[in-house]
Each structure stands twice: as structure tokens, then as C-alpha cells.
Design an enzyme around this catalytic site. Sequence first.
Site, PDB file in Angstrom:
ATOM      1  N   LYS A   7      18.460  19.834  32.372  1.00 21.97           N
ATOM      2  CA  LYS A   7      19.231  19.385  31.207  1.00 21.97           C
ATOM      3  C   LYS A   7      20.273  20.418  30.763  1.00 21.97           C
ATOM      4  O   LYS A   7      20.523  20.586  29.571  1.00 21.97           O
ATOM      5  CB  LYS A   7      18.285  19.050  30.039  1.00 21.97           C
ATOM      6  CG  LYS A   7      17.333  17.902  30.349  1.00 21.97           C
ATOM      7  CD  LYS A   7      16.465  17.518  29.179  1.00 21.97           C
ATOM      8  CE  LYS A   7      15.296  18.469  29.012  1.00 21.97           C
ATOM      9  NZ  LYS A   7      14.276  17.959  28.085  1.00 21.97           N
ATOM     10  N   ASP A  12       7.277  16.896  25.447  1.00 20.85           N
ATOM     11  CA  ASP A  12       7.634  15.855  24.460  1.00 20.85           C
ATOM     12  C   ASP A  12       6.984  14.503  24.764  1.00 20.85           C
ATOM     13  O   ASP A  12       6.632  13.743  23.850  1.00 20.85           O
ATOM     14  CB  ASP A  12       9.162  15.706  24.307  1.00 20.85           C
ATOM     15  CG  ASP A  12       9.914  15.570  25.612  1.00 20.85           C
ATOM     16  OD1 ASP A  12       9.277  15.610  26.685  1.00 20.85           O
ATOM     17  OD2 ASP A  12      11.157  15.422  25.572  1.00 20.85           O
TER      18      ASP A  12
HETATM   19  C1  GLC Z   1      13.199  16.694  31.481  1.00 21.12           C
HETATM   20  C2  GLC Z   1      12.013  17.677  31.444  1.00 21.12           C
HETATM   21  C3  GLC Z   1      10.775  16.995  30.921  1.00 21.12           C
HETATM   22  C4  GLC Z   1      11.065  16.302  29.595  1.00 21.12           C
HETATM   23  C5  GLC Z   1      12.229  15.332  29.757  1.00 21.12           C
HETATM   24  C6  GLC Z   1      12.573  14.610  28.466  1.00 21.12           C
HETATM   25  O1  GLC Z   1      12.963  15.743  32.445  1.00 21.12           O
HETATM   26  O2  GLC Z   1      11.769  18.178  32.729  1.00 21.12           O
HETATM   27  O3  GLC Z   1       9.733  17.937  30.753  1.00 21.12           O
HETATM   28  O4  GLC Z   1       9.914  15.620  29.185  1.00 21.12           O
HETATM   29  O5  GLC Z   1      13.362  16.050  30.209  1.00 21.12           O
HETATM   30  O6  GLC Z   1      12.915  15.495  27.453  1.00 21.12           O
END
Ligand code: GLC
Length: 517
Positions: free
Chosen positions: A227, A262
Site C-alpha cells: 500500500k 484490520d
Molecule cells: C493489505 C495488508 C493487509 C490488510 C489489507 C487491508 O492487503 O497486507 O494486512 O488487511 O491491506 O487494509
Amino acid sequence: MDLDTPFFIFGLTTGVALTAAVQYFISAWTAAKTPHSKDSTPRDSVHHPDASPITSPDALPAIRRQSWNVPSFVAAEGTLPRLEREFTVSSHRLQTMVRHLVNEMKKGLAQDGHTLKMIPSYVISRPTGFETGSYFALDLGGSNFRVCLVILEGQGRTRVRQTKHIVSDELKTGSGEALFDFFAECISKFLQELGLDPSEARSLGFTFSFPIEQHAINSGTLMQWNKGFSATGVLKADVVELLNKALKKARINVKVTALVNDTVGTLISHAYRDPQTYVGVIFGTGTNAAYVERIEEIPKWTGPIPPTKEMVINTEWGAYDEASVLPITSFDRDLDRASTNPRKQIFEKMISGMYLGEIVRYVLLDLISTGELFKGRSSQTLTTPYQFETAYMSRIERDHSLELSDTKAVLEDILGLQATTVQDRRIVKHVCELVGIRAARLSAAGVAAIVTKMNRLDACTVAVDGSVFQNYPHFANRMRDALRELLGIMAENIVLEQARDGSGEGAALIAALHGHD
Ligand code: GLC
């Protein structure tokens, strides 16, 4: 009823080939008459022509042309039909994907090192709804960092006070120490605001939404950034230790009692209200899902058998990348190559809010290069990566005005494109639809795989959070349509529900449930 249905029926019953201008005016007029039209199965079904329960093969050519909602002389040949073909995810492909995903889940549960990490979260119980108390929670999900005080009032009720901070690109890509010092500074300010003494001992739940290999409920090492994050010195480090160090430096007496993804937080916080919740999903900046697995289904688990005989698994499904199954286009490949994490998180890059606008941007640049859009002219903003935000897609998909005036505002006022025509805007809108529909359908396949793996097709609430699910028009309905295609009547038992602040409340609840482990 779909907004274009009257036109479609007219076309079918008369069998008359309408002129481009008449088509345009009728569909535009219909759109203007039904500004809040619901997203419905017929319109989306055109993007998966082998979905036999929904439409008969004979009807397809008419539906397909109508689905573009652009004058037929544009849609008849050239790049647009190719785009439609490339972005279409047939029912058959979705079914294959579900089967493949279930297999990948099993592999990840058996052993480390597979595409789906299937991380045991150490969360072994779900709340009863009677938990009470005040807990602090931190939430680092993507572009925002939040500090929360969550008051669990029992009977599934909570109260939350929070502050939200933007995590700048400098912090995301700078040193890990600066990032964690920033967290400590935000906590310090929050305590000050509440008039609380930082030297008083407190415990908190830390939602850190990246792939973490958990070693205990309150310890885990970062396996990979994603991200857009790449802060140095964090990879392979225990993020709780990094936070503790920063807190100590800032003289804040807080102990991290739970480290949480999350998705896990979303599942647990929703289960506080609805005990049928077995899955938590995020469709936000990134995408991922967690679910409750039976311990005997996790061969790689070597720890003690929990009394509940279950464990929440963080699938990290964003990493799914099976090229023979996913409908990966040249635009996805270009996006991936230019990203901060090439060849990683392919599923996430086709679904989540960080990337959807960027896919559209690549498609638009392609249409400009062939002269099919904006008379072949681009703008500086459109040629800059990540400047076509997913939020613009939402605005454009929501625009049912006759002249597509809000789309015009996005294209001209924000993106600096000059003198766009209605036809340009209709094409842009359809590109957004194609990308948005594909994302929702792939997301549904993910959910279908999880409920199939759990064998909970009889009743399961799926708690869903994230900006895409919340704000992207039709996303939820498109997902539901695809779930129906995949699961038939059983799809009625799978309830997708908007979750409420899973990352904050969930972390606090897990801190409450596991604080004494
Ligand atoms: C990315 C992260 C994951 C998280 C997701 C949503 O995929 O690797 O851990 O849950 O983003 O935020």
C-alpha cells in the site's frame, strides 16, 4: 429495474436498428429520469455472458451494445469491445477462481511459504457482547493513523473518541524510527487532549494492517510492506517492540496487549453485535479477509490447542496472483511494474481503492494514444501516476445527468482535460464501470471461497469495511449479484454487512479478550 431497460426492451421487441443519435438521446433521457436507479442484475450481467441463469444467449448482442450506453458507431469496433472482453469476468472464470482459492487456502494452512499466508492471529475466541471497560487502540491501515479510546459498554454497545492523522508520503517511505516516533507523538497529543497523565499505566490494542507473522497475541514481525509503504528498518522487525521503544522515548506508559490485523478487528467487532459473524473483510486502500477456522484444519499450527478449538486466520488474500485464473490485463501489468511492490499483491491491485483509479488512468491513456478519446490529447495531471483517484470513479459512476456534467467537472476542472465531449465522458464512464464491476466480482469470488472453505453456506454474516465497500456506488450490489451466480440460492444465507470501525473497536475488544494471556 435497470435504468436502460426500457431502451433494451424496445430494441429487442422491434428488432429495428436504431441510429446512434436516437440511441444516445433515449438512454440519456432515461438516465436523467432515474437518477437514483438501483444497480441491478441485468446491466451487470452483460459483463459475464456465460451467466446462463441471468440472460439467454440470443439476447446477448443487443444487451452488449446497449450496455456500453455509447453510440453504436463507437462501440462497434476498435479498442472498446476489446476492453470489454478483457475486463469481463465470466461466471465460469469466477467458479474456477473459487475452487483455486479454496485449494490455495488449504495449502497456506498446511505450510508456510505459499501464496496465501493464512496467518494464525492468536485470536481464539469471539466476544460474547458482554465485555466492558475502556481500552486504547491504534490503527494504521493505509493513509491514516488513528488513536482511539474505546469504551465497551456491554450488550454490543460501544463509544469511541478518536483523533485521525494523515500519514505523509515522507513518513511512509522514510525511516521506521520516524514513523513510530510519529505514532508516539500522536498518542501523546491524544492523552493531553483527554487530560490524562501519560505516566499512568495503560494497555492498548494495535491494529497494524500489513502482513505480520504473529508470534503471540502481542508480538509479530513485518513480512512485507505494501500500500505504498516502504519505511526502512521495519521489515522482519517486531512492530510491537518498535512501538514500545518509541513510547518509552516519549515517556508514555502504555503496554501493547494485542497486535491485530484490520480484518481480524473487523470480524471481532462485528461479532460483538452479531454472533453469526465468522468473516471480516476490508475493501479499502488494500484488501484482505480473515475468518474463523477450526484448529484441526490448520496443520501448520504447532502451538497449544485452544479451548475453543478455533482460531481466526488472516488470509492475506491480497497476495493472490494466479495468472491462469485472474483476468490480468496489460493495464494491470503496467500498473504492477510501476508500483512500489512489483509482482506482489496482484489481487489487491485489481480490487482495492489504492489502485482502481490508477487502472482507469492506464486505460484512458491507451484510448488517448489511439485517438479514441479527447481527440488524442492528454493533460499533465492525467499523465501523472495515481492522479486519477478511485474517488473520481465513484463520482463518475454516480453521475446520471444528461450531459454527464459531474464527469465533465472531474475531467476538466480536476484533471485538466480540455473541452471534453459527451461521447468522451460516456466512454470514461464505461471504463470506470468495467473496472469497478471486475473489482466487485473478484471480491465476491474471494468471499465465496471463504464461506465454501468454512462450510458455512447455511448461515454466515460477513462483516465488511473499507472505503471502496462504503463509498463506491453499486459495489455491494455487484458483489451480491456475483455471489448469487456463484452460490445460487445459498447466497441468500451469506449476509454482507457494513462493519463499524472494526480497526478501532476490534483492537480494543481483542485487547479486552486477550489482555491476560
Ligand atoms: C493489505 C495488508 C493487509 C490488510 C489489507 C487491508 O492487503 O497486507 O494486512 O488487511 O491491506 O487494509
